[in-house]
Design a protein around this motif. Structure first.
Motif, mmCIF file in Angstrom:
data_model
loop_
_atom_site.group_PDB
_atom_site.id
_atom_site.type_symbol
_atom_site.label_atom_id
_atom_site.label_comp_id
_atom_site.label_asym_id
_atom_site.label_seq_id
_atom_site.Cartn_x
_atom_site.Cartn_y
_atom_site.Cartn_z
ATOM 1 N N GLN A 227 0.869 -1.185 0.000
ATOM 2 C CA GLN A 227 0.000 0.000 0.000
ATOM 3 C C GLN A 227 0.902 1.230 0.000
ATOM 4 N N LEU A 228 1.149 1.797 -1.188
ATOM 5 C CA LEU A 228 2.158 2.844 -1.328
ATOM 6 C C LEU A 228 1.646 4.245 -1.028
ATOM 7 N N VAL A 229 0.350 4.473 -1.141
ATOM 8 C CA VAL A 229 -0.196 5.817 -0.926
ATOM 9 C C VAL A 229 -1.239 5.755 0.181
ATOM 10 N N PRO A 230 -1.448 6.849 0.902
ATOM 11 C CA PRO A 230 -2.412 6.836 2.013
ATOM 12 C C PRO A 230 -3.855 6.803 1.515
ATOM 13 N N HIS A 231 -4.742 6.362 2.396
ATOM 14 C CA HIS A 231 -6.172 6.321 2.073
ATOM 15 C C HIS A 231 -6.805 7.682 2.359
ATOM 16 N N ASN A 232 -6.453 8.679 1.575
ATOM 17 C CA ASN A 232 -7.042 10.007 1.714
ATOM 18 C C ASN A 232 -6.967 10.715 0.366
ATOM 19 N N ASP A 233 -7.399 11.968 0.328
ATOM 20 C CA ASP A 233 -7.417 12.696 -0.946
ATOM 21 C C ASP A 233 -6.016 12.857 -1.520
ATOM 22 N N ALA A 234 -5.042 13.084 -0.667
ATOM 23 C CA ALA A 234 -3.668 13.222 -1.166
ATOM 24 C C ALA A 234 -3.206 11.910 -1.797
ATOM 25 N N GLY A 235 -3.589 10.794 -1.159
ATOM 26 C CA GLY A 235 -3.235 9.500 -1.712
ATOM 27 C C GLY A 235 -3.902 9.248 -3.051
ATOM 28 N N LYS A 236 -5.145 9.696 -3.201
ATOM 29 C CA LYS A 236 -5.838 9.531 -4.479
ATOM 30 C C LYS A 236 -5.138 10.324 -5.575
ATOM 31 N N GLN A 237 -4.645 11.509 -5.242
ATOM 32 C CA GLN A 237 -3.930 12.297 -6.245
ATOM 33 C C GLN A 237 -2.615 11.615 -6.619
ATOM 34 N N GLN A 238 -1.931 11.083 -5.629
ATOM 35 C CA GLN A 238 -0.687 10.377 -5.926
ATOM 36 C C GLN A 238 -0.942 9.158 -6.813
ATOM 37 N N ALA A 239 -2.015 8.423 -6.510
ATOM 38 C CA ALA A 239 -2.353 7.258 -7.333
ATOM 39 C C ALA A 239 -2.662 7.685 -8.761
ATOM 40 N N ALA A 240 -3.381 8.784 -8.905
ATOM 41 C CA ALA A 240 -3.709 9.282 -10.242
ATOM 42 C C ALA A 240 -2.449 9.718 -10.980
ATOM 43 N N ASP A 241 -1.518 10.363 -10.292
ATOM 44 C CA ASP A 241 -0.267 10.802 -10.928
ATOM 45 C C ASP A 241 0.567 9.601 -11.371
ATOM 46 N N LEU A 242 0.678 8.600 -10.499
ATOM 47 C CA LEU A 242 1.438 7.409 -10.866
ATOM 48 C C LEU A 242 0.805 6.697 -12.061
ATOM 49 N N ALA A 243 -0.519 6.603 -12.060
ATOM 50 C CA ALA A 243 -1.200 5.957 -13.179
ATOM 51 C C ALA A 243 -0.973 6.730 -14.475
ATOM 52 N N PRO A 347 -16.028 1.488 -11.703
ATOM 53 C CA PRO A 347 -15.112 1.878 -10.626
ATOM 54 C C PRO A 347 -15.874 2.340 -9.386
ATOM 55 N N SER A 348 -15.364 2.005 -8.231
ATOM 56 C CA SER A 348 -16.047 2.336 -6.981
ATOM 57 C C SER A 348 -15.817 3.773 -6.544
ATOM 58 N N GLN A 349 -14.826 4.438 -7.132
ATOM 59 C CA GLN A 349 -14.565 5.834 -6.788
ATOM 60 C C GLN A 349 -13.937 6.530 -7.984
ATOM 61 N N THR A 350 -13.960 7.845 -7.945
ATOM 62 C CA THR A 350 -13.364 8.626 -9.033
ATOM 63 C C THR A 350 -12.036 9.211 -8.564
ATOM 64 N N PHE A 351 -11.157 9.452 -9.524
ATOM 65 C CA PHE A 351 -9.832 9.981 -9.229
ATOM 66 C C PHE A 351 -9.630 11.293 -9.977
ATOM 67 N N PRO A 352 -8.852 12.192 -9.388
ATOM 68 C CA PRO A 352 -8.564 13.458 -10.087
ATOM 69 C C PRO A 352 -7.671 13.197 -11.302
ATOM 70 N N GLN A 353 -7.540 14.200 -12.125
ATOM 71 C CA GLN A 353 -6.652 14.066 -13.275
ATOM 72 C C GLN A 353 -5.209 13.939 -12.790
ATOM 73 N N GLY A 354 -4.482 13.017 -13.391
ATOM 74 C CA GLY A 354 -3.110 12.776 -12.970
ATOM 75 C C GLY A 354 -2.102 13.567 -13.776
ATOM 76 N N ASP A 355 -0.973 13.834 -13.156
ATOM 77 C CA ASP A 355 0.127 14.551 -13.806
ATOM 78 C C ASP A 355 1.271 13.565 -14.025
ATOM 79 N N PRO A 356 1.571 13.210 -15.286
ATOM 80 C CA PRO A 356 2.621 12.220 -15.546
ATOM 81 C C PRO A 356 3.984 12.620 -14.988
#
Length: 649
Positions: A227-243, A347-356
């Protein structure tokens, strides 16, 4: 006494008696206890009996219960080399030394029920260690005691062994490199390769990838992915950026979607017994220990799912998904079914736009390249193995991110404090025990009397099967694993595990044995042999007896003999009457079977496989119904063996 070899075990009490024995290994002042299925072992010269011991002399004590279903009068004996003593019901009944087997116990009358058993074995001072416990009765000749006969309460779990399994399974040494290496005899899992991400953008969908990074265990409860990113909004942004970054890793090619028949794919899903390891595609249940599939249409681009099914290890060399050697058409049909069956799972949740660009920097920061080829790598950015070995692993920053069982801390600490050298040495028997679990072999195969889980699960997908395939369908039973090590030649078993056995031994099965090419099939197969207390084997050059072989040919005939060819083909000559059950082609017998097992099987097949359709051709006194060779069944079976040697393919 060293800390490692205090009895590092936890006894889990259960009202059930497990098919096992408690086993204590000793060497000088080192001792540890575990559970094993048989009082048997084979240890090659200059190799350790266990990863927790050094090469050299050792001793073993097996304790537990012998379970008899009826009263029996038994002789006990040993086979192998070393020194052994057997005690039953607190009375010593046999002791032997040197080359074992020169004597046997007095006939012992034992009533039905449980009898406590204690067996002491000491290896020879030099050379290989080899031991088996045998018995005989008037109704059967000398044979190894089957594992299902032993019954012992509770399972002895060695903490250090559990810790080494967790350390290797979760690839801890990928981040924490051992500058000295672990050597050529180390646990093979230490060198396993996680999925290669170099062409992720060609294969995976971005939203699924973000979901996966944010919460891997949501999609696969038994995942090794931390589990590399936290379960919060910051973690969702990090997941989106990594993706977003991972989606930039692509060739730019856009293969056409596969064209398949979902109905045929659904039938194949049942034929391959996929529910033994997977929940059905329409199920979102995460409480099962089976791997869920509901996310497949979210995860894969259609052509990528087809490519994965055709060759799962192509970009994930050590995936636990085996290779079924699907044809292009089969893979296309199965892909069509899986995508259609999972298309409505959103998908069970939505993610913000990611930054490559942020994702690329985050991949470096999280050391993703340590495990996944194709990503940037800084080999000096994490503490090495020597450094982390100096402090508790239960309190390290990475520990909370790993998907570990709740009781992993004590096991990893036991490994760190007392058993780190064990990572550098492994035994085939220990590898076998780990692989049987990791690869879910008992999902399809019965083992020591315990039914395969498939027996309860296959009905979930029975409605998917093309009913035209059930016409004149032969028996679909899978082989049992209980006697595999003593039954099959080691190199033949290795060919089965690696998918190179040709022809298939059971071509009538709708299912097929998959291959595990990258899971050390040679060592895997050797472990089966060692667990039964015998060395690896290969078929010897056929030397059929000119006098016996013709008699053997007569004995397998339908009219003058035992009727073996009714169910068994011989090369291109089909079986004559296989309408409910088929037997393996006789041309494979010499290639497959160890001679000792062949005779044990022929004496009484139901002692090996209860419920088998194979008839019994000898009575309890070893007599045959045919007068050939003085009516001695063993002599007749030997004649058949010599004939089958003439048909060795």
């Amino acid at each position: 006494m060293g800390r490692l070899f205090l009895p590092l075990c936890s006894l889990l009490f259960s009202p059930l008696l497990e098919a096992q024995l408690h086993t204590t290994f000793s060497q000088d002042d080192k001792h540890f206890t575990t559970s094993t299925r048989l009082p048997a072992l084979f240890v090659p010269n200059h190799q350790p009996a266990s990863s927790l011991l050094e090469p050299g002399p050792f001793s073993v004590t097996w304790t537990g219960n012998l379970h008899l279903e009826k009263r029996q009068r038994l002789h006990f004996s040993f086979a192998g080399k070393g020194t052994a003593t057997l005690t039953i019901n607190d009375k010593e009944i046999l002791s032997d030394s040197g080359t074992l087997g020169s004597s046997k116990s007095d006939r012992l009358r034992l009533n039905s029920g449980l009898h406590n058993i204690k067996l002491l074995y000491s290896s020879p001072e030099s050379g290989p260690a080899e031991f088996r416990l045998l018995w005989e009765e008037r109704s059967f000749p000398t044979e190894p005691i089957p594992a299902s006969t032993f019954r012992t309460p509770g399972t002895q779990t060695n903490l250090a062994s559990t810790g080494r399994h967790l350390f290797a399974r979760h690839l801890c040494s990928k981040c924490h490199l051992n500058s000295k290496g672990f050597g050529t005899h180390a646990m093979p899992e230490l060198n396993h390769i996680p999925p290669i991400l170099a062409i992720t953008g060609d294969r995976l969908n971005q939203q699924w990838l973000a979901h996966w990074i944010a919460d891997p265990a949501q999609f696969r409860p038994d995942t090794n992915m931390p589990q590399l990113v936290p379960h919060n909004d910051a973690g969702k942004q990090q997941a989106a950026d990594l993706a977003a970054y991972l989606l930039t890793l692509k060739t730019g090619t856009t293969p056409a979607p596969p064209s398949g028949d979902p109905t045929a794919g659904a039938s194949l899903f049942h034929q391959l017994a996929c529910v033994a390891c997977h929940t059905t595609p329409d199920s979102t249940d995460l409480t099962s220990d089976r791997v869920p599939l509901f996310f497949l249409s979210q995860k894969f681009k259609p052509h990528a799912l087809l490519d994965f099914l055709k060759n799962p290890s192509q970009l994930s060399p050590h995936t636990r998904m085996p290779n079924f050697r699907l044809t292009e058409k089969e893979a296309a049909n199965l892909t069509a079914y899986l995508l259609a069956a999972t298309k409505d799972h959103q998908p069970s949740q939505t993610f913000p736009q990611g930054d490559p660009q942020r994702g690329a920097e985050l991949a470096k920061e999280l050391h993703c390249g340590k495990c996944h080829a194709g990503l940037p790598l800084d080999p000096t950015s994490t503490p090495d193995f020597a450094s982390i070995s100096q402090k508790s692993w239960a309190t390290t920053p990475c520990y909370p991110t790993l998907n570990l069982p709740k009781d992993a801390g004590p096991a990893l600490e036991s490994l760190r404090q007392d058993a780190l050298p064990s990572l550098a040495q492994d035994t085939p028997t220990e590898l076998l025990e780990r692989h049987l679990t990791e690869l879910r072999c008992q999902s399809c195969h019965q083992y020591d009397g315990k039914p395969a889980t498939l027996a309860e699960l296959h009905s979930e997908t029975a409605h998917l099967l093309d009913q035209s395939l059930t016409e004149e369908l032969l028996d679909q039973s899978f082989p049992h694993l209980s006697f595999t090590g003593s039954m099959l030649h080691t190199d033949y078993l290795s060919s089965i595990l690696s998918g190179t056995a040709n022809p298939r031994p059971r071509p009538w099965l709708l299912a097929r044995m998959p291959s595990f090419t990258n899971w050390s099939p040679e060592i895997f197969a050797t472990g089966f042999a060692h667990q039964h207390g015998i060395p690896p084997s290969s078929p010897q050059k056929p030397e059929p007896n000119d006098q016996l072989a013709p008699i053997g040919k007569q004995l397998i005939d339908n009219n003058e003999g035992l009727g073996c060819i009714a169910c068994h083909a011989i090369g291109d000559q089909n079986a004559t009457d296989a309408f409910e059950v088929a037997g393996i082609n006789f041309n494979l017998t010499h290639q497959r079977l160890r001679p000792d097992f062949y005779h044990q099987w022929m004496h009484n097949p139901t002692r090996i496989t209860p419920g088998t359709k194979m008839p019994r051709y000898s009575d309890d006194q070893g007599k045959s119904s045919l007068p050939v060779l003085d009516g001695e069944a063993k002599k007749q079976f030997e004649a058949i063996w010599h004939y089958l040697e003439t048909k060795s393919s």
